[in-house]
Scaffold this active site. Structure first.
Site, short mmCIF file in Angstrom:
data_model
loop_
_atom_site.label_atom_id
_atom_site.label_comp_id
_atom_site.label_asym_id
_atom_site.label_seq_id
_atom_site.Cartn_x
_atom_site.Cartn_y
_atom_site.Cartn_z
N ASP A 169 -5.23 -0.07 44.24
CA ASP A 169 -5.89 1.22 44.43
C ASP A 169 -6.97 1.36 43.36
O ASP A 169 -6.91 0.70 42.31
CB ASP A 169 -4.88 2.37 44.30
CG ASP A 169 -5.51 3.73 44.61
OD1 ASP A 169 -6.18 3.84 45.65
OD2 ASP A 169 -5.35 4.66 43.81
N ASP A 184 -0.38 4.88 42.05
CA ASP A 184 -0.51 4.87 43.51
C ASP A 184 -0.23 3.49 44.08
O ASP A 184 0.32 3.36 45.19
CB ASP A 184 -1.90 5.35 43.93
CG ASP A 184 -2.05 6.86 43.81
OD1 ASP A 184 -1.10 7.52 43.33
OD2 ASP A 184 -3.11 7.39 44.20
N HIS A 206 -3.70 11.70 41.20
CA HIS A 206 -3.93 10.34 41.63
C HIS A 206 -4.14 9.44 40.41
O HIS A 206 -4.82 9.83 39.46
CB HIS A 206 -5.17 10.26 42.53
CG HIS A 206 -4.95 10.81 43.91
ND1 HIS A 206 -4.75 10.02 45.00
CD2 HIS A 206 -4.88 12.09 44.34
CE1 HIS A 206 -4.58 10.79 46.07
NE2 HIS A 206 -4.66 12.05 45.69
N GLU A 264 -15.33 17.41 41.23
CA GLU A 264 -14.36 17.36 42.33
C GLU A 264 -13.46 16.13 42.22
O GLU A 264 -12.26 16.20 42.48
CB GLU A 264 -15.08 17.37 43.68
CG GLU A 264 -15.82 18.65 43.99
CD GLU A 264 -17.22 18.67 43.38
OE1 GLU A 264 -17.58 17.71 42.66
OE2 GLU A 264 -17.95 19.64 43.64
N GLU A 291 -9.79 4.39 41.46
CA GLU A 291 -10.30 5.74 41.31
C GLU A 291 -11.79 5.62 41.00
O GLU A 291 -12.24 4.63 40.41
CB GLU A 291 -9.57 6.51 40.20
CG GLU A 291 -8.08 6.66 40.43
CD GLU A 291 -7.70 7.44 41.67
OE1 GLU A 291 -8.56 8.21 42.17
OE2 GLU A 291 -6.57 7.27 42.15
#
Length: 238
Positions: free
Chosen positions: A9, A159, A154, A54, A11
């Site tokens: 995963d 994750d 997250h 965000e 980010e």
């Protein structure tokens, strides 16, 4: 076919690599013959731009935290060595692979991730197995009774660890019998039944302003794009 699998995963600073957004975290969990080996790769990365507010609300990684981290160019060879030749398992793979390919392009690499690994999209697998149902990571954890209560934000490595459990359950056949727990329209269900609250008529209800509702909707849209479906907060109101 390689028996080595890497659950991965990332980010990012935002949603669109074509708009200059970068990867800020990579997390990988290694499996060999469908068993987690304990071997992981985890790296925070300093981007060449600020993290969108965000995005920061989703993963909690700040610009200040990333200021002293290595760049993608600094860690690229080590990362590629770790994943090379493996089957790469990613939930909503197009999102992460799009960012990784753009990082490789920016840094002068001729290879792309599909040249280095076999890529498996666990979201696509879930949609084929559970058509019409919610198949984001939270929904799959509920369906397969995988504890993700420690996942408040997250995080790439966390994750990946959760996705490894989800993938094994998703591809290993039925893990539990939950007759009568699935609601109509593909909802997962299975939570505690609703209970009537005594004295509910005396509760004060504070409604959100139009501006707050718009900000909340924008935040949910960001989560939807990240998980490749409807986020858990939408499912609770549908």
């Amino acid at each position: 076919m390689s028996t080595r699998q890497i659950v991965m995963d990332t980010e990012t600073t935002g949603l669109e690599p074509e708009q200059g957004h970068n990867i800020i975290e990579i997390g990988c969990v290694e499996m060999e013959r469908r068993r987690v080996t304990g071997n992981t790769y985890h790296q925070y990365i300093r981007p060449d731009r600020e993290v969108d507010a965000e995005a920061m609300a989703v993963h909690g990684i700040s610009n200040e935290f990333l200021a002293d981290k290595p760049s993608f160019a600094d860690i690229a060879d080590q990362f590629l060595d770790f994943v090379r030749g493996a089957e790469l398992i990613i939930h909503n793979a197009a999102f992460d692979i799009g960012f990784l390919d753009k990082e490789l392009e920016r840094n002068g690499y001729a290879e792309r991730m599909a040249d280095i690994c076999t890529i498996t999209d666990s979201l696509a697998l879930a949609r084929r197995k559970h058509p019409g149902a919610k198949n984001n990571l939270d929904a799959l954890c509920r369906r397969y009774e995988i504890d993700n209560s420690h996942r408040e934000l997250h995080g790439a490595l966390l994750d990946s660890e959760i996705l490894a459990d989800v993938y094994l359950a998703l591809t290993g056949g039925q893990t539990s019998l939950q007759l009568g727990q699935e609601g109509s329209g593909g909802d997962e269900g299975g939570g505690e039944p609703l209970r009537r609250v005594e004295g509910a008529a005396d509760l004060v209800v504070v409604t959100a302003s139009a501006e707050e509702q718009a900000e909340h909707e924008a935040f949910l849209n960001l989560l939807d794009k990240k998980v490749g479906g409807s986020c858990v907060w939408r499912s609770s109101t549908e």
